[in-house]
Scaffold this motif. Structure first.
Motif, mmCIF file in Angstrom:
data_model
loop_
_atom_site.group_PDB
_atom_site.id
_atom_site.type_symbol
_atom_site.label_atom_id
_atom_site.label_comp_id
_atom_site.label_asym_id
_atom_site.label_seq_id
_atom_site.Cartn_x
_atom_site.Cartn_y
_atom_site.Cartn_z
ATOM 1 N N TYR A 23 0.536 -1.282 0.055
ATOM 2 C CA TYR A 23 -0.326 -0.055 -0.623
ATOM 3 C C TYR A 23 1.514 1.292 0.301
ATOM 4 O O TYR A 23 0.527 2.060 -0.939
ATOM 5 N N LYS A 24 2.363 1.459 0.648
ATOM 6 C CA LYS A 24 3.069 2.539 0.881
ATOM 7 C C LYS A 24 3.695 2.641 -0.549
ATOM 8 O O LYS A 24 3.597 3.723 -0.549
ATOM 9 N N VAL A 25 3.697 1.624 -1.000
ATOM 10 C CA VAL A 25 4.730 1.832 -2.610
ATOM 11 C C VAL A 25 3.823 2.457 -3.623
ATOM 12 O O VAL A 25 3.750 2.770 -4.310
ATOM 13 N N SER A 26 2.656 1.293 -3.517
ATOM 14 C CA SER A 26 1.619 1.619 -4.872
ATOM 15 C C SER A 26 0.748 2.654 -4.273
ATOM 16 O O SER A 26 0.193 3.595 -5.799
ATOM 17 N N ALA A 27 -0.103 3.383 -3.974
ATOM 18 C CA ALA A 27 -1.323 4.480 -3.410
ATOM 19 C C ALA A 27 -0.141 5.365 -2.652
ATOM 20 O O ALA A 27 -0.828 6.681 -3.391
ATOM 21 N N LEU A 28 1.387 5.763 -1.841
ATOM 22 C CA LEU A 28 1.623 6.776 -1.281
ATOM 23 C C LEU A 28 2.304 6.994 -2.148
ATOM 24 O O LEU A 28 3.362 7.950 -2.394
ATOM 25 N N GLY A 29 3.218 5.996 -3.050
ATOM 26 C CA GLY A 29 4.260 5.951 -3.908
ATOM 27 C C GLY A 29 5.952 6.600 -3.014
ATOM 28 O O GLY A 29 6.637 7.072 -3.831
ATOM 29 N N MET A 30 5.644 5.763 -2.028
ATOM 30 C CA MET A 30 7.221 6.017 -1.048
ATOM 31 C C MET A 30 8.114 5.569 -2.004
ATOM 32 O O MET A 30 8.214 3.835 -1.914
ATOM 33 N N PRO A 31 9.256 5.890 -1.703
ATOM 34 C CA PRO A 31 10.601 5.362 -3.138
ATOM 35 C C PRO A 31 11.384 4.269 -1.926
ATOM 36 O O PRO A 31 11.423 4.155 -0.707
ATOM 37 N N LEU A 32 11.385 3.132 -2.702
ATOM 38 C CA LEU A 32 12.443 2.076 -3.066
ATOM 39 C C LEU A 32 13.499 2.016 -2.558
ATOM 40 O O LEU A 32 14.557 1.007 -1.622
ATOM 41 N N GLN A 33 14.345 3.201 -2.891
ATOM 42 C CA GLN A 33 15.732 3.769 -2.806
ATOM 43 C C GLN A 33 15.855 4.993 -2.123
ATOM 44 O O GLN A 33 15.449 5.419 -2.437
ATOM 45 N N PRO A 34 16.979 4.946 -1.205
ATOM 46 C CA PRO A 34 17.366 5.805 -0.326
ATOM 47 C C PRO A 34 17.940 6.666 -1.111
ATOM 48 O O PRO A 34 17.619 7.692 -0.753
ATOM 49 N N ASP A 35 17.963 7.101 -2.348
ATOM 50 C CA ASP A 35 18.531 8.168 -2.482
ATOM 51 C C ASP A 35 17.757 8.939 -4.191
ATOM 52 O O ASP A 35 17.927 9.858 -4.720
ATOM 53 N N ALA A 36 16.662 8.096 -3.623
ATOM 54 C CA ALA A 36 15.070 8.362 -4.875
ATOM 55 C C ALA A 36 15.341 9.897 -5.265
ATOM 56 O O ALA A 36 14.405 10.711 -3.765
ATOM 57 N N THR A 37 14.701 10.294 -5.875
ATOM 58 C CA THR A 37 14.448 12.013 -6.377
ATOM 59 C C THR A 37 13.365 11.790 -6.696
ATOM 60 O O THR A 37 12.700 10.762 -7.181
ATOM 61 N N ALA A 38 12.319 12.610 -6.459
ATOM 62 C CA ALA A 38 11.154 13.174 -7.364
ATOM 63 C C ALA A 38 10.759 14.568 -7.924
ATOM 64 O O ALA A 38 11.017 15.732 -7.503
ATOM 65 N N GLU A 39 9.861 14.371 -8.733
ATOM 66 C CA GLU A 39 10.154 15.428 -10.206
ATOM 67 C C GLU A 39 8.758 16.457 -9.467
ATOM 68 O O GLU A 39 7.602 15.937 -8.737
ATOM 69 N N THR A 40 9.032 17.760 -9.245
ATOM 70 C CA THR A 40 7.928 19.268 -8.356
ATOM 71 C C THR A 40 7.718 20.329 -9.521
ATOM 72 O O THR A 40 8.664 20.148 -10.432
ATOM 73 N N TRP A 41 7.271 20.205 -9.535
ATOM 74 C CA TRP A 41 7.057 21.676 -10.179
ATOM 75 C C TRP A 41 6.355 22.758 -9.476
ATOM 76 O O TRP A 41 5.540 22.983 -9.080
ATOM 77 N N LEU A 42 7.469 24.242 -9.470
ATOM 78 C CA LEU A 42 6.444 25.396 -8.930
ATOM 79 C C LEU A 42 6.368 26.453 -10.123
ATOM 80 O O LEU A 42 6.725 26.776 -11.291
#
Length: 511
Positions: A23-42
Protein backbone atom coordinates in the motif's frame (compact mmCIF):
# COMPACT_ATOMS: atom_id res chain seq x y z
CA UNK A 1 -5.69 -27.42 15.11
CA UNK A 2 -2.67 -26.75 17.35
CA UNK A 3 -0.26 -27.94 14.68
CA UNK A 4 -1.65 -25.34 12.26
CA UNK A 5 -1.27 -22.50 14.77
CA UNK A 6 2.29 -21.58 13.78
CA UNK A 7 1.74 -21.80 9.98
CA UNK A 8 -1.35 -19.60 10.28
CA UNK A 9 0.60 -17.10 12.40
CA UNK A 10 3.46 -17.03 9.86
CA UNK A 11 1.07 -16.44 6.95
CA UNK A 12 -0.82 -13.76 8.89
CA UNK A 13 2.32 -11.85 9.85
CA UNK A 14 3.65 -12.03 6.28
CA UNK A 15 0.33 -10.90 4.79
CA UNK A 16 0.04 -7.90 7.11
CA UNK A 17 3.62 -6.81 6.60
CA UNK A 18 3.61 -7.21 2.82
CA UNK A 19 0.12 -5.69 2.53
CA UNK A 20 1.07 -2.47 4.32
CA UNK A 21 4.33 -2.38 2.37
CA UNK A 22 2.49 -2.73 -0.97
CA UNK A 23 0.00 0.00 0.00
CA UNK A 24 2.78 2.45 0.86
CA UNK A 25 4.58 1.77 -2.42
CA UNK A 26 1.59 1.71 -4.78
CA UNK A 27 -0.85 4.18 -3.21
CA UNK A 28 1.52 6.61 -1.50
CA UNK A 29 4.47 6.19 -3.85
CA UNK A 30 7.04 5.85 -1.07
CA UNK A 31 10.49 5.31 -2.60
CA UNK A 32 12.26 1.96 -2.50
CA UNK A 33 15.69 3.52 -3.03
CA UNK A 34 17.46 5.60 -0.36
CA UNK A 35 18.66 8.22 -2.88
CA UNK A 36 15.44 8.42 -4.90
CA UNK A 37 14.34 11.83 -6.12
CA UNK A 38 10.94 13.18 -7.13
CA UNK A 39 10.08 15.65 -9.85
CA UNK A 40 8.18 18.76 -8.71
CA UNK A 41 6.96 21.81 -10.56
CA UNK A 42 6.83 25.37 -9.27
CA UNK A 43 4.02 27.26 -11.01
CA UNK A 44 3.81 31.00 -10.51
CA UNK A 45 0.86 33.22 -11.46
CA UNK A 46 1.78 36.92 -11.65
CA UNK A 47 -1.08 39.43 -11.60
CA UNK A 48 -0.39 42.95 -12.79
CA UNK A 49 -2.79 45.90 -13.07
CA UNK A 50 -3.01 49.67 -12.92
CA UNK A 51 -5.35 51.06 -10.23
CA UNK A 52 -7.92 53.65 -11.32
CA UNK A 53 -8.67 55.07 -7.88
CA UNK A 54 -10.51 53.92 -4.80
CA UNK A 55 -10.45 50.58 -3.05
CA UNK A 56 -9.30 47.75 -5.34
CA UNK A 57 -10.41 44.15 -5.34
CA UNK A 58 -8.56 41.36 -7.20
CA UNK A 59 -10.02 37.88 -7.73
CA UNK A 60 -7.85 35.12 -9.20
CA UNK A 61 -9.06 31.58 -9.74
CA UNK A 62 -6.55 29.12 -8.32
CA UNK A 63 -6.54 25.29 -8.37
CA UNK A 64 -8.03 23.06 -5.71
CA UNK A 65 -8.41 19.41 -6.81
CA UNK A 66 -6.00 18.79 -9.67
CA UNK A 67 -6.25 15.68 -11.86
CA UNK A 68 -2.94 13.76 -11.69
CA UNK A 69 -1.27 16.39 -9.49
CA UNK A 70 -1.17 17.36 -5.81
CA UNK A 71 -0.37 20.76 -4.35
CA UNK A 72 2.53 20.22 -1.97
CA UNK A 73 2.92 23.86 -0.99
CA UNK A 74 1.56 27.24 -1.97
CA UNK A 75 2.21 30.86 -1.10
CA UNK A 76 0.99 34.38 -1.82
CA UNK A 77 3.10 37.52 -2.23
CA UNK A 78 0.89 40.59 -1.78
CA UNK A 79 2.27 43.31 0.49
CA UNK A 80 -0.34 45.73 1.72
CA UNK A 81 -3.28 43.54 0.70
CA UNK A 82 -5.81 41.60 2.66
CA UNK A 83 -6.21 38.02 1.42
CA UNK A 84 -9.00 35.45 1.57
CA UNK A 85 -9.30 32.13 -0.26
CA UNK A 86 -12.83 31.03 -1.07
CA UNK A 87 -13.79 27.47 -2.02
CA UNK A 88 -15.93 27.00 -5.11
CA UNK A 89 -17.31 23.89 -6.82
CA UNK A 90 -14.05 22.60 -8.36
CA UNK A 91 -11.67 25.51 -7.80
CA UNK A 92 -10.77 28.18 -5.29
CA UNK A 93 -10.77 31.95 -5.49
CA UNK A 94 -7.92 34.09 -4.16
CA UNK A 95 -9.44 37.44 -3.16
CA UNK A 96 -7.05 40.36 -2.53
CA UNK A 97 -8.30 43.71 -1.27
CA UNK A 98 -6.60 47.04 -0.57
CA UNK A 99 -7.90 50.54 0.15
CA UNK A 100 -5.68 53.01 -1.72
CA UNK A 101 -3.29 51.34 -4.19
CA UNK A 102 -0.86 53.68 -5.98
CA UNK A 103 1.15 52.96 -9.09
CA UNK A 104 1.40 49.64 -10.92
CA UNK A 105 0.43 46.69 -8.70
CA UNK A 106 1.95 43.19 -8.90
CA UNK A 107 0.63 40.19 -6.97
CA UNK A 108 1.94 36.62 -6.97
CA UNK A 109 0.55 33.17 -6.33
CA UNK A 110 2.96 30.23 -6.26
CA UNK A 111 2.21 26.51 -6.00
CA UNK A 112 4.56 23.51 -5.84
CA UNK A 113 2.99 20.58 -7.70
CA UNK A 114 3.79 16.86 -7.55
CA UNK A 115 2.51 14.38 -10.11
CA UNK A 116 0.79 11.59 -8.15
CA UNK A 117 -1.18 9.92 -10.98
CA UNK A 118 -4.57 10.26 -9.25
CA UNK A 119 -7.02 11.60 -11.86
CA UNK A 120 -9.62 12.74 -9.26
CA UNK A 121 -12.15 12.92 -12.09
CA UNK A 122 -14.91 10.79 -10.61
CA UNK A 123 -18.03 12.78 -9.81
CA UNK A 124 -21.78 12.45 -9.73
CA UNK A 125 -23.53 12.48 -13.08
CA UNK A 126 -25.08 15.95 -13.53
CA UNK A 127 -27.82 14.53 -15.78
CA UNK A 128 -28.74 15.33 -19.38
CA UNK A 129 -28.34 19.00 -20.23
CA UNK A 130 -30.85 21.24 -21.99
CA UNK A 131 -30.72 21.41 -25.79
CA UNK A 132 -29.58 24.84 -27.09
CA UNK A 133 -32.12 26.94 -28.94
CA UNK A 134 -30.53 26.87 -32.39
CA UNK A 135 -31.76 29.01 -35.24
CA UNK A 136 -31.81 27.83 -38.82
CA UNK A 137 -29.74 26.67 -40.61
CA UNK A 138 -27.78 25.73 -37.46
CA UNK A 139 -30.58 23.57 -36.00
CA UNK A 140 -30.82 21.31 -39.04
CA UNK A 141 -27.03 21.12 -39.42
CA UNK A 142 -26.59 20.30 -35.73
CA UNK A 143 -29.23 17.54 -35.79
CA UNK A 144 -27.75 15.99 -38.93
CA UNK A 145 -24.21 16.21 -37.56
CA UNK A 146 -25.22 14.64 -34.23
CA UNK A 147 -27.01 11.76 -35.97
CA UNK A 148 -24.01 11.12 -38.19
CA UNK A 149 -21.52 11.17 -35.28
CA UNK A 150 -23.76 8.90 -33.17
CA UNK A 151 -23.73 6.28 -35.91
CA UNK A 152 -19.92 6.25 -35.88
CA UNK A 153 -19.35 6.11 -32.12
CA UNK A 154 -19.98 3.61 -29.33
CA UNK A 155 -20.07 5.66 -26.13
CA UNK A 156 -19.98 9.21 -24.84
CA UNK A 157 -16.24 9.77 -24.99
CA UNK A 158 -15.86 8.26 -28.44
CA UNK A 159 -18.83 10.40 -29.54
CA UNK A 160 -17.04 13.52 -28.33
CA UNK A 161 -13.75 12.47 -29.94
CA UNK A 162 -15.40 11.80 -33.33
CA UNK A 163 -17.21 15.14 -33.11
CA UNK A 164 -13.92 16.98 -32.46
CA UNK A 165 -12.29 15.28 -35.46
CA UNK A 166 -15.27 16.12 -37.70
CA UNK A 167 -14.96 19.81 -36.82
CA UNK A 168 -11.18 19.74 -37.21
CA UNK A 169 -11.38 18.13 -40.67
CA UNK A 170 -14.68 19.55 -41.91
CA UNK A 171 -15.18 19.60 -45.66
CA UNK A 172 -16.58 22.91 -47.00
CA UNK A 173 -19.92 21.28 -47.94
CA UNK A 174 -20.35 19.24 -44.74
CA UNK A 175 -22.70 19.94 -41.83
CA UNK A 176 -19.69 20.44 -39.55
CA UNK A 177 -18.46 23.35 -41.71
CA UNK A 178 -21.51 25.38 -40.68
CA UNK A 179 -20.04 25.69 -37.16
CA UNK A 180 -16.48 26.56 -38.19
CA UNK A 181 -15.27 30.15 -38.33
CA UNK A 182 -12.04 31.26 -39.95
CA UNK A 183 -10.80 32.93 -36.76
CA UNK A 184 -11.64 30.04 -34.42
CA UNK A 185 -9.21 29.47 -31.56
CA UNK A 186 -9.21 26.71 -28.90
CA UNK A 187 -11.56 28.63 -26.63
CA UNK A 188 -14.19 29.37 -29.29
CA UNK A 189 -13.88 25.83 -30.70
CA UNK A 190 -14.49 24.44 -27.19
CA UNK A 191 -17.59 26.61 -26.76
CA UNK A 192 -18.95 25.31 -30.07
CA UNK A 193 -18.28 21.72 -29.05
CA UNK A 194 -20.05 22.22 -25.72
CA UNK A 195 -23.17 23.48 -27.54
CA UNK A 196 -23.09 20.61 -30.03
CA UNK A 197 -22.68 18.07 -27.21
CA UNK A 198 -25.59 19.70 -25.43
CA UNK A 199 -27.65 19.03 -28.56
CA UNK A 200 -26.92 15.35 -27.89
CA UNK A 201 -27.84 15.91 -24.20
CA UNK A 202 -24.22 15.23 -23.14
CA UNK A 203 -22.87 17.38 -20.28
CA UNK A 204 -19.58 19.07 -21.12
CA UNK A 205 -17.51 21.90 -19.70
CA UNK A 206 -14.53 24.07 -20.46
CA UNK A 207 -11.24 23.65 -18.56
CA UNK A 208 -8.24 25.98 -18.37
CA UNK A 209 -4.92 24.14 -18.27
CA UNK A 210 -1.21 24.90 -18.34
CA UNK A 211 1.51 23.03 -20.19
CA UNK A 212 4.50 22.45 -17.90
CA UNK A 213 7.57 23.64 -19.80
CA UNK A 214 10.67 24.06 -17.69
CA UNK A 215 12.08 27.58 -17.66
CA UNK A 216 9.18 29.24 -19.50
CA UNK A 217 8.18 32.59 -18.00
CA UNK A 218 5.22 33.45 -20.18
CA UNK A 219 3.05 30.37 -20.65
CA UNK A 220 -0.32 30.84 -22.31
CA UNK A 221 -3.20 28.94 -20.66
CA UNK A 222 -4.84 26.30 -22.86
CA UNK A 223 -8.53 25.53 -23.14
CA UNK A 224 -9.57 21.89 -22.89
CA UNK A 225 -12.89 20.09 -23.18
CA UNK A 226 -14.27 17.68 -20.56
CA UNK A 227 -17.33 15.48 -21.09
CA UNK A 228 -19.08 13.44 -18.43
CA UNK A 229 -19.49 9.75 -19.26
CA UNK A 230 -21.92 9.14 -16.32
CA UNK A 231 -18.98 8.15 -14.06
CA UNK A 232 -16.30 10.80 -14.43
CA UNK A 233 -15.19 13.82 -16.40
CA UNK A 234 -13.17 12.73 -19.44
CA UNK A 235 -10.69 15.30 -20.87
CA UNK A 236 -10.54 15.70 -24.65
CA UNK A 237 -8.26 17.90 -26.72
CA UNK A 238 -10.62 20.24 -28.64
CA UNK A 239 -8.26 20.32 -31.64
CA UNK A 240 -7.12 16.72 -32.03
CA UNK A 241 -9.77 14.68 -30.19
CA UNK A 242 -7.14 12.91 -28.07
CA UNK A 243 -8.53 11.57 -24.79
CA UNK A 244 -6.88 12.20 -21.36
CA UNK A 245 -4.39 14.87 -20.42
CA UNK A 246 -0.75 14.49 -21.41
CA UNK A 247 1.68 14.08 -18.52
CA UNK A 248 2.91 17.67 -18.88
CA UNK A 249 -0.53 19.32 -18.68
CA UNK A 250 -1.97 20.48 -15.36
CA UNK A 251 -5.55 21.71 -14.90
CA UNK A 252 -5.77 25.18 -13.39
CA UNK A 253 -9.48 26.03 -13.40
CA UNK A 254 -12.86 24.68 -14.50
CA UNK A 255 -15.65 26.49 -16.31
CA UNK A 256 -15.74 29.48 -18.62
CA UNK A 257 -15.50 32.21 -15.96
CA UNK A 258 -12.48 34.54 -16.43
CA UNK A 259 -9.33 33.67 -14.51
CA UNK A 260 -8.86 37.24 -13.31
CA UNK A 261 -11.38 39.90 -12.30
CA UNK A 262 -10.41 43.32 -10.92
CA UNK A 263 -12.49 46.10 -9.44
CA UNK A 264 -11.15 49.69 -9.82
CA UNK A 265 -8.26 48.60 -12.01
CA UNK A 266 -7.30 48.55 -15.68
CA UNK A 267 -4.78 46.93 -18.00
CA UNK A 268 -5.01 43.77 -15.91
CA UNK A 269 -3.15 40.65 -16.93
CA UNK A 270 -2.12 37.33 -15.42
CA UNK A 271 1.00 35.56 -16.63
CA UNK A 272 2.28 32.12 -15.72
CA UNK A 273 5.84 30.88 -15.24
CA UNK A 274 6.95 27.30 -14.65
CA UNK A 275 10.13 25.84 -13.19
CA UNK A 276 11.00 22.17 -12.77
CA UNK A 277 12.63 21.01 -9.56
CA UNK A 278 14.05 17.79 -8.14
CA UNK A 279 13.58 17.08 -4.45
CA UNK A 280 14.27 14.23 -2.09
CA UNK A 281 11.55 11.65 -2.77
CA UNK A 282 11.02 10.79 0.88
CA UNK A 283 10.48 14.40 1.92
CA UNK A 284 8.19 14.93 -1.08
CA UNK A 285 6.06 11.91 -0.16
CA UNK A 286 5.76 13.23 3.41
CA UNK A 287 4.37 16.50 2.11
CA UNK A 288 2.19 14.62 -0.36
CA UNK A 289 0.81 12.49 2.48
CA UNK A 290 -0.40 15.63 4.21
CA UNK A 291 -2.70 16.26 1.23
CA UNK A 292 -4.28 12.79 1.42
CA UNK A 293 -7.11 11.63 3.61
CA UNK A 294 -4.98 8.97 5.28
CA UNK A 295 -3.54 8.60 8.78
CA UNK A 296 -0.97 5.95 8.02
CA UNK A 297 1.86 8.48 7.68
CA UNK A 298 0.95 10.03 11.04
CA UNK A 299 2.25 6.86 12.67
CA UNK A 300 5.38 6.64 10.52
CA UNK A 301 8.97 6.62 11.72
CA UNK A 302 9.43 9.71 9.55
CA UNK A 303 7.46 11.78 12.08
CA UNK A 304 9.82 10.98 14.96
CA UNK A 305 12.37 13.58 16.13
CA UNK A 306 15.55 13.50 14.09
CA UNK A 307 17.70 12.15 16.91
CA UNK A 308 15.20 9.38 17.58
CA UNK A 309 15.09 8.57 13.86
CA UNK A 310 18.87 8.09 13.80
CA UNK A 311 18.62 5.75 16.79
CA UNK A 312 15.95 3.60 15.18
CA UNK A 313 17.84 3.47 11.89
CA UNK A 314 20.31 1.32 13.85
CA UNK A 315 17.90 -0.54 16.12
CA UNK A 316 15.65 -1.65 13.28
CA UNK A 317 18.58 -3.52 11.77
CA UNK A 318 18.94 -5.74 14.85
CA UNK A 319 16.04 -8.11 13.91
CA UNK A 320 17.67 -8.58 10.50
CA UNK A 321 20.97 -9.48 12.13
CA UNK A 322 19.19 -11.82 14.55
CA UNK A 323 17.47 -13.61 11.67
CA UNK A 324 20.81 -14.06 9.91
CA UNK A 325 22.26 -15.58 13.07
CA UNK A 326 19.32 -17.98 13.35
CA UNK A 327 19.89 -19.06 9.75
CA UNK A 328 23.66 -19.47 10.12
CA UNK A 329 23.36 -21.40 13.40
CA UNK A 330 20.30 -23.58 12.73
CA UNK A 331 20.63 -24.22 8.99
CA UNK A 332 24.34 -23.79 8.23
CA UNK A 333 25.54 -24.99 11.64
CA UNK A 334 28.17 -22.34 12.49
CA UNK A 335 29.00 -22.36 16.20
CA UNK A 336 29.11 -19.04 18.08
CA UNK A 337 29.49 -17.75 21.60
CA UNK A 338 25.95 -16.81 22.53
CA UNK A 339 23.09 -15.66 20.33
CA UNK A 340 23.18 -11.89 20.43
CA UNK A 341 26.90 -11.32 20.85
CA UNK A 342 27.54 -11.47 17.04
CA UNK A 343 24.69 -8.97 16.42
CA UNK A 344 26.07 -6.46 18.91
CA UNK A 345 29.59 -6.90 17.55
CA UNK A 346 28.20 -6.37 14.03
CA UNK A 347 26.62 -3.10 15.21
CA UNK A 348 30.05 -2.04 16.48
CA UNK A 349 31.57 -2.92 13.10
CA UNK A 350 29.29 -0.25 11.54
CA UNK A 351 31.50 2.39 13.19
CA UNK A 352 34.93 0.70 13.17
CA UNK A 353 34.44 -0.87 9.72
CA UNK A 354 34.93 -4.58 9.22
CA UNK A 355 38.68 -5.12 9.03
CA UNK A 356 39.57 -2.74 11.86
CA UNK A 357 36.71 -4.13 13.94
CA UNK A 358 37.89 -7.73 13.56
CA UNK A 359 41.46 -6.78 14.48
CA UNK A 360 40.36 -4.81 17.56
CA UNK A 361 37.91 -7.51 18.66
CA UNK A 362 40.55 -10.24 18.33
CA UNK A 363 43.10 -8.12 20.23
CA UNK A 364 40.73 -7.37 23.12
CA UNK A 365 39.54 -10.98 23.45
CA UNK A 366 43.11 -12.35 23.26
CA UNK A 367 44.41 -9.99 25.97
CA UNK A 368 41.28 -10.61 28.00
CA UNK A 369 41.83 -14.36 27.85
CA UNK A 370 45.35 -13.94 29.23
CA UNK A 371 43.95 -11.95 32.17
CA UNK A 372 41.12 -14.44 32.63
CA UNK A 373 43.53 -17.40 32.89
CA UNK A 374 45.52 -15.44 35.46
CA UNK A 375 42.35 -14.75 37.50
CA UNK A 376 41.60 -18.47 37.44
CA UNK A 377 44.65 -19.03 39.69
CA UNK A 378 43.22 -16.59 42.24
CA UNK A 379 40.20 -18.89 42.70
CA UNK A 380 37.60 -16.07 42.61
CA UNK A 381 33.86 -16.63 42.62
CA UNK A 382 31.95 -16.21 39.32
CA UNK A 383 30.45 -12.74 39.86
CA UNK A 384 33.66 -11.11 41.23
CA UNK A 385 35.62 -12.75 38.41
CA UNK A 386 33.25 -11.30 35.79
CA UNK A 387 33.42 -7.88 37.42
CA UNK A 388 37.19 -8.05 37.33
CA UNK A 389 37.15 -9.06 33.65
CA UNK A 390 34.84 -6.13 32.83
CA UNK A 391 37.24 -3.73 34.56
CA UNK A 392 40.20 -5.18 32.71
CA UNK A 393 38.35 -5.02 29.37
CA UNK A 394 37.57 -1.33 29.88
CA UNK A 395 41.19 -0.59 30.81
CA UNK A 396 42.38 -2.48 27.73
CA UNK A 397 39.96 -0.55 25.52
CA UNK A 398 41.13 2.75 27.02
CA UNK A 399 44.77 1.86 26.62
CA UNK A 400 44.35 0.76 22.98
CA UNK A 401 42.38 3.96 22.19
CA UNK A 402 45.08 6.22 23.70
CA UNK A 403 47.89 4.35 21.97
CA UNK A 404 46.12 4.30 18.59
CA UNK A 405 45.42 8.04 18.87
CA UNK A 406 49.10 8.73 19.42
CA UNK A 407 49.94 6.54 16.43
CA UNK A 408 47.36 8.32 14.24
CA UNK A 409 45.08 5.29 13.92
CA UNK A 410 41.85 7.25 14.49
CA UNK A 411 39.59 4.37 13.46
CA UNK A 412 40.47 2.58 16.72
CA UNK A 413 38.83 5.39 18.69
CA UNK A 414 35.50 3.78 17.80
CA UNK A 415 36.57 0.88 20.01
CA UNK A 416 34.53 2.50 22.80
CA UNK A 417 31.40 1.43 20.93
CA UNK A 418 32.15 -2.26 21.56
CA UNK A 419 29.75 -3.60 24.22
CA UNK A 420 32.17 -4.20 27.09
CA UNK A 421 29.82 -6.49 29.02
CA UNK A 422 29.40 -8.72 25.94
CA UNK A 423 33.17 -8.77 25.50
CA UNK A 424 33.62 -9.80 29.15
CA UNK A 425 31.01 -12.57 28.79
CA UNK A 426 32.68 -13.75 25.57
CA UNK A 427 36.06 -13.94 27.30
CA UNK A 428 34.51 -15.86 30.22
CA UNK A 429 32.64 -18.25 27.91
CA UNK A 430 35.66 -18.82 25.69
CA UNK A 431 37.87 -19.59 28.69
CA UNK A 432 35.35 -22.14 30.00
CA UNK A 433 35.16 -23.87 26.59
CA UNK A 434 38.97 -23.78 26.41
CA UNK A 435 39.23 -25.57 29.76
CA UNK A 436 36.40 -28.08 29.20
CA UNK A 437 36.74 -28.94 25.49
CA UNK A 438 40.19 -27.74 24.58
CA UNK A 439 41.61 -24.78 22.63
CA UNK A 440 40.43 -26.15 19.25
CA UNK A 441 36.73 -25.85 20.14
CA UNK A 442 37.24 -22.46 21.76
CA UNK A 443 39.05 -21.05 18.73
CA UNK A 444 36.47 -22.63 16.36
CA UNK A 445 33.58 -20.96 18.20
CA UNK A 446 35.50 -17.68 18.36
CA UNK A 447 36.11 -17.73 14.59
CA UNK A 448 32.48 -18.74 14.02
CA UNK A 449 31.34 -15.75 16.07
CA UNK A 450 33.47 -13.43 13.94
CA UNK A 451 32.20 -14.99 10.70
CA UNK A 452 28.57 -14.60 11.78
CA UNK A 453 29.23 -11.03 12.98
CA UNK A 454 30.87 -10.20 9.64
CA UNK A 455 27.92 -11.68 7.71
CA UNK A 456 25.44 -9.78 9.86
CA UNK A 457 27.49 -6.60 9.37
CA UNK A 458 27.41 -7.08 5.59
CA UNK A 459 23.62 -6.88 5.66
CA UNK A 460 23.17 -4.42 8.54
CA UNK A 461 25.54 -1.92 6.92
CA UNK A 462 23.65 -2.05 3.62
CA UNK A 463 22.02 1.35 2.99
CA UNK A 464 19.31 -0.18 0.84
CA UNK A 465 18.18 -2.56 3.59
CA UNK A 466 18.46 0.17 6.22
CA UNK A 467 16.22 2.40 4.12
CA UNK A 468 13.64 -0.34 3.58
CA UNK A 469 13.38 -1.27 7.27
CA UNK A 470 13.26 2.35 8.42
CA UNK A 471 10.72 3.61 5.89
CA UNK A 472 8.75 0.34 5.88
CA UNK A 473 9.02 -0.98 9.48
CA UNK A 474 6.11 -3.32 8.75
CA UNK A 475 8.70 -5.52 7.02
CA UNK A 476 9.81 -6.49 10.53
CA UNK A 477 6.67 -8.65 10.61
CA UNK A 478 7.99 -10.51 7.58
CA UNK A 479 11.38 -10.97 9.30
CA UNK A 480 9.55 -12.25 12.37
CA UNK A 481 7.60 -14.72 10.20
CA UNK A 482 10.83 -15.99 8.61
CA UNK A 483 12.44 -16.32 12.06
CA UNK A 484 9.46 -18.33 13.31
CA UNK A 485 9.66 -20.51 10.22
CA UNK A 486 13.37 -21.18 10.84
CA UNK A 487 12.52 -21.96 14.44
CA UNK A 488 10.73 -25.12 13.31
CA UNK A 489 13.65 -26.37 11.22
CA UNK A 490 14.85 -29.71 12.60
CA UNK A 491 16.69 -31.09 9.59
CA UNK A 492 20.39 -31.63 9.09
CA UNK A 493 22.66 -28.64 9.22
CA UNK A 494 24.95 -28.00 6.28
CA UNK A 495 28.09 -28.58 8.32
CA UNK A 496 26.66 -31.90 9.55
CA UNK A 497 26.08 -33.05 5.98
CA UNK A 498 29.76 -32.44 5.20
CA UNK A 499 30.85 -34.23 8.38
CA UNK A 500 28.58 -37.22 7.77
CA UNK A 501 29.67 -37.27 4.14
CA UNK A 502 33.30 -37.72 5.20
CA UNK A 503 32.24 -40.57 7.56
CA UNK A 504 30.40 -42.29 4.70
CA UNK A 505 33.42 -41.94 2.44
CA UNK A 506 35.61 -43.50 5.12
CA UNK A 507 33.20 -46.39 5.59
CA UNK A 508 33.13 -47.06 1.83
CA UNK A 509 36.91 -47.15 1.71
CA UNK A 510 36.90 -49.58 4.70
CA UNK A 511 34.42 -51.90 2.95
Amino acid sequence: MRRFHLPILIVLLSAIGLGVFAYKVSALGMPLQPDATAETWLVEARVRYQPTGGAASVELRIPHRLPNFSILDEGFVSRGYGLNTLAQAEDRLAHWTTRQPRGEQVLYYRATLYRDGNDRSESDYPGPVAVPDWTEPYRSAADALIDDVRSRSSNIQSFASVLVNDLANAAPSSNAAVFIESDDDRASRTETLIELLATARIPARQVTALRLIDGRRDIEPQTWLEVHNTRRWVPIDPETGEIEYPSDVVVWAHGDAPLLEITNGENAEVRFAVSRGVQDALATIQRFGDTLDTRILDFSTLNLPLGTQNTYRVLLMVPLGAMIIVFLRNVIGIQTFGTFMPVLIALSFRETLLLAGIILFTLIVSLGLVVRFYLEHLRLLLVPRLAAVVSVVIMLMLGISILSHQLGFERALALSLFPMVILAMTIERMSVVWEEHGPADAITQGIGSLVVAAAAYGLMANRQLEHLLFVFPELLLVLLAVTLLLGRYTGYRLTELFRFGRIQDAMRRTD
